[in-house]
Write an enzyme that holds these catalytic residues in place. Structure first.
Site, PDB file in Angstrom:
ATOM      1  N   GLU A  69       5.751  95.406-141.180  1.00 46.38           N
ATOM      2  CA  GLU A  69       6.802  94.893-140.457  1.00 46.38           C
ATOM      3  C   GLU A  69       8.044  94.853-141.161  1.00 46.38           C
ATOM      4  OE1 GLU A  69       6.479  91.102-138.652  1.00 46.38           O
ATOM      5  OE2 GLU A  69       8.150  91.280-137.405  1.00 46.38           O
TER       6      GLU A  69
ATOM      7  N   CYS B 265       6.616  90.208-134.781  1.00 51.31           N
ATOM      8  CA  CYS B 265       7.596  89.813-133.944  1.00 51.31           C
ATOM      9  C   CYS B 265       8.697  90.620-133.836  1.00 51.31           C
ATOM     10  CB  CYS B 265       8.051  88.394-134.433  1.00 51.31           C
ATOM     11  SG  CYS B 265       6.758  87.080-134.384  1.00 51.31           S
TER      12      CYS B 265
ATOM     13  N   ASN C 208       2.729  92.298-129.122  1.00 46.73           N
ATOM     14  CA  ASN C 208       2.636  91.670-130.483  1.00 46.73           C
ATOM     15  C   ASN C 208       2.418  90.029-130.267  1.00 46.73           C
ATOM     16  OD1 ASN C 208       2.424  91.240-133.333  1.00 46.73           O
ATOM     17  ND2 ASN C 208       4.221  90.061-132.913  1.00 46.73           N
ATOM     18  N   GLU C 209       1.180  89.673-130.623  1.00 47.78           N
ATOM     19  CA  GLU C 209       1.083  88.028-130.377  1.00 47.78           C
ATOM     20  C   GLU C 209       1.538  87.204-129.272  1.00 47.78           C
ATOM     21  OE1 GLU C 209       2.996  85.309-133.712  1.00 47.78           O
ATOM     22  OE2 GLU C 209       1.057  85.986-135.036  1.00 47.78           O
TER      23      GLU C 209
HETATM   24  O1  AHR Z   1       3.645  88.435-140.494  1.00 48.49           O
HETATM   25  C1  AHR Z   1       4.841  87.558-139.853  1.00 48.49           C
HETATM   26  C2  AHR Z   1       4.755  87.183-138.376  1.00 48.49           C
HETATM   27  O2  AHR Z   1       3.802  86.388-138.113  1.00 48.49           O
HETATM   28  C3  AHR Z   1       4.652  88.346-137.611  1.00 48.49           C
HETATM   29  O3  AHR Z   1       5.895  88.848-137.167  1.00 48.49           O
HETATM   30  C4  AHR Z   1       3.960  87.686-136.360  1.00 48.49           C
HETATM   31  O4  AHR Z   1       3.292  88.688-135.510  1.00 48.49           O
HETATM   32  C5  AHR Z   1       3.258  86.735-137.006  1.00 48.49           C
HETATM   33  O5  AHR Z   1       3.592  85.455-136.114  1.00 48.49           O
END
Ligand code: AHR
Length: 634
Positions: free
Chosen positions: A43, A229, A360-361
């Site tokens: 990321e 994120c 994502n998440e």
């Molecule tokens: O790894 C950091 C963040 O942690 C990522 O962007 C997110 O997916 C998670 O909350």
């Protein structure tokens, strides 16, 4: 290789002590180990891309930051104006008008916390120029002395590229780039760029070779990208849009990086995304390092920790189309439009995309609804692509349970679990997957890292205590290869002067990288993956301190033993089919607080020994250690 000092006994049990046994059932192999079990997660956080992996040295190279001169300053009697009329690059319309009152007046770029310059290396400089003012370009040390210089060929009345090469006389961690006029006058400048010529695989304007090497060395099975994120954005306008990351780098429109001011205590107002590292480059990187590509796409939801903005269900089609087009971009033959596009960008061969993350998440009913829409459309056209659904940020709360219920019903292929918790959580979770439903979706432990202090704490460190807890947990992932098909530590990179989140797998400054203890744990599991799970049991001792997994690869038994006890522990191995002969032991150990740093990078590193084994084999596992044993089988 270090000399063997007999930390183990070979072929003999010399005393009457009852030695607990590791019973390895080589006669009943279990599930195949997924080739993508041990992966990496990239990321653009902590200056992971711009200022990190993407080797561009000029910050705000196109003058597109909202504060258009951020990173730049005038030198001598120069006037700087940022304009956007008649731009050279319409998708990044701002440019700099440099007015020099005298010879020597110019402009300086500070780089990303400086520019790391290596003695004797060549640097490719280019800039778009309009106007014929003669210019000099220099690399400059912090005390002002010159490190390299070149005269630029004159521009003309229209925008044109001007290029040169600079060769550095010294190694300097925080150099800057100076452009100065050789006489009074005016000139327009845009996309000022400086790259080391030495990049990963020597690709022009490519990636930092040392950082990619660290990834390649792990031989990861899967590369998840581009986040995190960052996929979601704080708002939908700020989400990651893969199509905008293709084509000439200067044409890729810049966006703010969502980690820019996400954490007030670690704010980085100069953090933006140039997208120089875009989707073609991510796919290429995955291919280079032998990892399966796993893109994660926005599912019509912005980050639920921020705005949580939703694309209405009746406006989801463009998001779904992006996913369909991505599959075509990755896999279609060159006779098809997206395949032709891929070929035109320099990669005629397909990228063999097999899995795609939708969101994502995310969590909650709004997500389940959107995932269902994606799944319906994607499975209709591409039943061969496995879809990864998210289970939210916690590995156990109500949202997590609701996600699993929903994705069982929706028959998602894989569920992405995330866990950032204290080391104890990881020890307690070693058996987490032993009782998971074997008939439901598979598991991707898509983000995890032991937090030495607590989730989100700026005091977190990459200690050996954390790495060992992760190793114990990973034995559980491996033993459960029939349900866990992928995993990745997160985040991957952290710049020592520009991080937002810690711990991170690899730390870097402008010149070098440091592989953490956690990196070496990932490295050892990945490099010693094995093909099939072999059942293994610890007999004659409470587990509590020692966790084991076993696999077989060819004619070798691969044992991984995470021993968290404060004292060494001797174990006898009972493994039918073990063949007396040469074996290998790789050990990683340290004190709990030990950390690898840029200054002290080798505090916790693997030690490899060869050993001969007899019919009766015992091994003394050091206190607080991870050991990988590779033993010959008949
Ligand atoms: O790894 C950091 C963040 O942690 C990522 O962007 C997110 O997916 C998670 O909350």
């Amino acid at each position: 290789m270090r000399p063997v000092l007999l930390p183990f006994l070979l072929g003999l049990c010399l005393n009457a002590e009852v030695v607990p046994t590791l019973q390895v059932d080589t006669r009943h192999p279990g599930a195949k180990v997924s080739p993508s079990l041990w992966g990496i997660f990239f990321e653009d956080i902590n200056f992971g891309a711009d200022g990190g992996l993407y080797a561009e040295l000029v910050k705000n190279r196109s003058f597109e930051f909202p504060d258009a001169l951020m990173g730049w300053k005038a030198t001598g009697r120069a006037h700087l104006q940022v304009l956007e009329d008649r731009p050279g690059i319409p998708s990044n319309p701002h440019y700099l008008r440099l007015g020099a009152e005298t010879s020597g007046a110019g402009v300086v770029n500070e780089g990303f916390r400086g520019m790391g310059i290596h003695q004797g290396e060549s640097y490719a400089f280019k800039v778009m120029v309009r106007g014929s003012l003669p210019l000099k370009v220099e690399l400059v040390a912090p005390d002002g002395h010159g490190l390299a210089e070149a005269m630029l060929p004159n521009g003309g009345g229209e925008w044109q590229w001007v290029r040169t090469t600079l060769v550095a006389k010294e190694t300097v961690a925080k150099a800057s780039l100076r452009l100065s006029a050789l006489q009074a006058g005016e000139v327009d400048l845009d996309h000022v760029s400086l790259f080391p010529r030495h990049t990963w695989r020597e690709r022009p304007e490519g990636l930092r070779a040392d950082l990619v090497q660290a990834l390649a060395d792990m031989k990861p099975g899967v590369l998840r990208f581009p986040g995190g994120c960052i996929v979601e954005g704080r708002t939908l306008a700020n989400r990651y849009e893969w199509k905008a990351t293709l084509g000439a780098p200067e044409s890729r429109s810049m966006k703010i990086n969502r980690w820019n001011t996400e954490f007030k205590h670690r704010s980085a107002p100069d953090y933006f995304q140039s997208f120089g590292l875009g989707f073609l480059e991510y796919f290429q990187l995955a291919e280079d390092i032998g990892a399966e590509p796993l893109p994660i796409l926005n599912c019509g939801m912005a980050c639920q920790f921020n705005s949580g903005e939703l694309a209405p269900l009746n406006q989801l089609d463009p998001y779904i189309q992006d996913a369909l087009d991505l599959i075509a971009f990755a896999n279609a033959p060159i006779s098809a439009p997206w395949g032709a596009k891929r070929a035109a960008l320099g990669h005629p061969a397909p990228f063999h995309l097999k899995r795609l993350g939708v969101g994502n998440e995310q969590w909650g009913p709004a997500y389940f609804e959107r995932f269902a829409r994606f799944a319906e459309a994607l499975k209709k056209e591409h039943p061969e692509i496995e879809l990864v659904a998210a289970a939210g940020p916690s590995p156990a709360d109500d949202q997590f349970q609701a996600a699993w219920k929903a994705f069982r019903e929706l028959k998602a292929d894989i569920v992405d679990e995330h866990c950032y918790d204290r080391p104890d959580w990881f020890y307690q979770a070693v058996h987490r997957y032993d009782h998971y439903d074997r008939k439901g979706p598979k598991v991707f432990m898509g983000e995890y890292a032991a937090q030495s202090v607590g989730t989100g704490s700026t005091e977190n460190r990459n200690t050996w205590a954390c790495a060992l807890a992760e190793a114990a947990f990973m034995t559980g992932l491996e033993r459960n290869s029939d349900v866990v098909v992928m995993s990745s530590y997160a985040p991957l990179f952290g710049h020592v002067e520009a991080w937002q989140w810690r711990p991170d797998l690899i730390w870097m400054d402008n010149l070098k990288a440091c592989r953490t203890a956690n990196y070496w744990v990932q490295f050892l599991f990945s490099r010693n993956r094995g093909e099939v799970v072999i059942p293994v049991r610890l007999e004659g001792a409470e587990e509590g301190q020692t966790w084991v997994s076993a696999t077989r690869v060819g004619q070798e038994l691969v044992l991984k033993v995470a021993h968290a006890g404060a004292q060494p522990r001797r174990l006898r191995l009972e493994a039918p089919g073990l063949k007396p002969g040469q074996a290998v032991a790789i050990t990683l150990k340290g004190q709990d607080g030990d950390e690898n740093t840029l200054e002290d990078p080798d505090r916790v590193v693997p030690e490899t020994r060869s050993l001969s084994i007899g019919a009766d084999f015992q091994y003394l596992f050091p206190a607080r250690s991870l050991t990988v044993l590779r033993l010959p089988l008949k």
